[in-house]
Design an enzyme around this catalytic site. Structure first.
Site, PDB file in Angstrom:
ATOM      1  N   SER A  90       0.818  -1.211   0.000  1.00  0.00           N
ATOM      2  CA  SER A  90       0.000   0.000   0.000  1.00  0.00           C
ATOM      3  C   SER A  90       0.858   1.270   0.000  1.00  0.00           C
ATOM      4  O   SER A  90       1.610   1.512  -0.931  1.00  0.00           O
ATOM      5  CB  SER A  90      -0.964  -0.037   1.187  1.00  0.00           C
ATOM      6  N   ASP A 207     -10.379  -5.045  -3.456  1.00  0.00           N
ATOM      7  CA  ASP A 207      -9.799  -3.941  -2.676  1.00  0.00           C
ATOM      8  C   ASP A 207     -10.808  -2.806  -2.523  1.00  0.00           C
ATOM      9  O   ASP A 207     -11.344  -2.294  -3.510  1.00  0.00           O
ATOM     10  CB  ASP A 207      -8.540  -3.434  -3.382  1.00  0.00           C
ATOM     11  N   HIS A 237      -7.909  -5.426   0.599  1.00  0.00           N
ATOM     12  CA  HIS A 237      -6.677  -4.647   0.458  1.00  0.00           C
ATOM     13  C   HIS A 237      -5.441  -5.381   0.984  1.00  0.00           C
ATOM     14  O   HIS A 237      -4.402  -5.414   0.326  1.00  0.00           O
ATOM     15  CB  HIS A 237      -6.859  -3.316   1.196  1.00  0.00           C
TER      16      HIS A 237
END
Length: 267
Positions: A90, A207, A237
């Site tokens: 991320s 996600d 995610h």
């Protein structure tokens, strides 16, 4: 930063960079899996997160605060005198890319996990304009992120632990947000500057945090000699925390082993 040594003879070193709001302790399972498979691991908490004292919680002065920190971790990994792989999740994936667009480092490969190349839920236009103004007047002003544990993973056991995690951040500064927006833009505009490394990019198909279309767009743009895209259809995610995480881990490990074999490091 912290270092975990492999069980038995080590094949390589994995430098892990965590995402926004979280910290290194949430990667205990993944660190142990790498250790048992014969890999050293180097990881720390990014500035303003976890147990770090390098910045106020949820705040950075510049996105370079992240890239400087990650470079330090990579330098520490060199001390093992083994091939080094960089893995970023991320925000950690975005920060890793920004570092590799600014410098050339001695790395054997790069793994990105749901990298933050675009958000699904952006502030409306008025709030966005307000953030620009506040960034000049009160850059440390904090606001709620709008992100919840339920958006990150379907794994109930992880959700339960996170609900009681006092190190988890729920507010970020205006400066943090503006620096994030700027870094995402630069990741695209400077895509041709990205260091040419073998890349495995894995993205959660379900996600709810990162815009997977933007992730795929960036992947298609980046001019690398060797790159692989893998989407996990059911995953949210945090693909390394999902119910399918063992399969995700094995896929990442196979990529690492294949890269080590390609350069004759292992047979």
């Amino acid at each position: 930063m912290w270092k975990w040594e492999a069980e038995g003879e080590a094949k390589a070193v994995i430098v892990i960079v965590h995402g926004a709001m979280e910290h290194h302790r949430r990667y205990g399972w993944l660190i142990e899996m790498f250790r048992l498979s014969g890999f050293h691991v180097v990881m720390g908490d990014l500035p303003g997160q976890g147990m770090t004292t390098r910045s106020s919680r949820g705040h950075i002065d510049s996105f370079d605060d992240y890239t400087i920190e990650i470079k330090d971790w990579i330098q520490a990994a060199y001390q093992f005198q083994l091939p080094v792989f960089l893995m970023g999740h991320s925000l950690g994936g975005l920060a890793s890319i920004r570092l590799l667009q600014q410098e050339k480092l001695k790395l054997a490969g790069l793994i990105l996990s749901s990298p933050c190349f675009g958000l699904i839920n952006n502030p409306n236009r008025m709030l966005n304009l307000l953030s620009v103004l506040l960034n000049k007047l009160i850059p440390t002003f904090r606001m709620k992120t709008g992100l919840t544990i339920e958006l990150a993973t379907r794994n109930e056991s992880v959700r339960e632990i996170d609900c009681n995690d006092t190190l988890y951040i729920t507010k970020v500064s205006v400066r943090w947000y503006r620096e994030l927006v700027g870094a995402i833009k630069l990741a695209f505009t400077e895509v041709n500057k990205t260091q040419d490394l073998p890349l495995l990019l894995m993205q959660g198909g379900g996600d709810l945090v990162v815009d997977k279309k933007m992730v795929k767009n960036w992947f298609n743009m980046v001019p690398l000699s060797e790159k692989r895209y893998k989407e996990w259809p059911k995953c949210y995610h945090e693909i390394f925390n999902e119910p399918e995480r063992e399969e995700v881990y094995e896929y990442a490990k196979d990529f690492i082993i294949s890269q080590l074999k390609s350069v004759g490091y292992i047979v």
